[in-house]
Design a protein around this motif. Sequence first.
Motif, PDB file in Angstrom:
ATOM      1  N   SER A   1      74.424  -6.413  60.354  1.00 33.39           N
ATOM      2  CA  SER A   1      75.252  -7.181  61.280  1.00 33.39           C
ATOM      3  C   SER A   1      75.552  -8.563  60.698  1.00 33.39           C
ATOM      4  O   SER A   1      74.719  -9.186  60.059  1.00 33.39           O
ATOM      5  CB  SER A   1      74.580  -7.300  62.646  1.00 33.39           C
TER       6      SER A   1
ATOM      7  N   LEU B   1      82.485  -2.528  64.590  1.00 33.56           N
ATOM      8  CA  LEU B   1      83.265  -3.224  63.573  1.00 33.56           C
ATOM      9  C   LEU B   1      84.289  -4.126  64.231  1.00 33.56           C
ATOM     10  O   LEU B   1      84.961  -3.729  65.177  1.00 33.56           O
ATOM     11  CB  LEU B   1      83.985  -2.212  62.674  1.00 33.56           C
TER      12      LEU B   1
ATOM     13  N   ASN C   1      85.544   2.259  66.154  1.00 30.27           N
ATOM     14  CA  ASN C   1      84.637   1.772  67.194  1.00 30.27           C
ATOM     15  C   ASN C   1      84.511   2.778  68.338  1.00 30.27           C
ATOM     16  O   ASN C   1      83.442   2.929  68.926  1.00 30.27           O
ATOM     17  CB  ASN C   1      85.085   0.413  67.722  1.00 30.27           C
TER      18      ASN C   1
ATOM     19  N   ARG D   1      75.440   3.348  64.966  1.00 29.79           N
ATOM     20  CA  ARG D   1      75.366   1.916  65.282  1.00 29.79           C
ATOM     21  C   ARG D   1      74.030   1.337  64.838  1.00 29.79           C
ATOM     22  O   ARG D   1      73.967   0.218  64.329  1.00 29.79           O
ATOM     23  CB  ARG D   1      75.599   1.685  66.772  1.00 29.79           C
TER      24      ARG D   1
ATOM     25  N   LEU E   1      74.109   0.616  61.193  1.00 34.80           N
ATOM     26  CA  LEU E   1      74.953  -0.537  60.867  1.00 34.80           C
ATOM     27  C   LEU E   1      74.328  -1.859  61.309  1.00 34.80           C
ATOM     28  O   LEU E   1      74.639  -2.905  60.743  1.00 34.80           O
ATOM     29  CB  LEU E   1      76.335  -0.364  61.498  1.00 34.80           C
TER      30      LEU E   1
ATOM     31  N   ILE F   1      80.598  -6.416  60.641  1.00 39.41           N
ATOM     32  CA  ILE F   1      79.741  -5.614  61.507  1.00 39.41           C
ATOM     33  C   ILE F   1      79.143  -6.537  62.569  1.00 39.41           C
ATOM     34  O   ILE F   1      78.542  -7.564  62.243  1.00 39.41           O
ATOM     35  CB  ILE F   1      78.634  -4.922  60.689  1.00 39.41           C
TER      36      ILE F   1
END
Length: 191
Positions: free
Chosen positions: A27, A50, A10, A20, A23, A44
């Motif tokens: 989520s 994370l 992170n 980010r 990802l 996520i």
Amino acid sequence: MNNAALGLVNHLLTGEDWARERLLEFSGQTARLLFGRSVLSFTISDAGLLGAADTAAAVAVSIRLPDDAPVRALTDRASLFSTATISGSADLAETLAFVFRNLRWDVEHDLSRLLGDMVARRALQLANGLAQWQAGATRNLAFSLAEYLTEEEAAIASRPAVQSFCVQVDALRDDLARFEKRLERFARRQG
């Protein structure tokens, strides 16, 4: 270990907007990384970071990494996911592999916040110098050992000696094939 590993990842993700954003598409989904006897499960978040996974959460992807994953993560990150076994969402697995493969830690920046710019730069220069010295010393030791075993001890054949032997074996094989042909011709004439 999970919290420390997630904290480090992170920390790296916080400095990389592109990671980010990649990802964010996943989520709320949970992933599980397995390597050796270690298991790292994470979910996520809506921020693209994370978090520790709920034990009851459904796992979208499970990725089994080779047992030497920690070593590969430090030495050859590109090969880390190429030997992984994946079950579940291939899209999530590919995104995680891309993010982890391209995520970089700016150690100097983090050290400079703790120690100051000049000390951080000098510390990294010293660490890089030590790493290069160690790699050179290891390489020199390997060459010296190889030379000792091939030249002094003759426990291992040298490359030129092996190549010469192979050339001689090839010549002997060719000579034998020619002799067999002559012998066959001679036997046909006699018979």
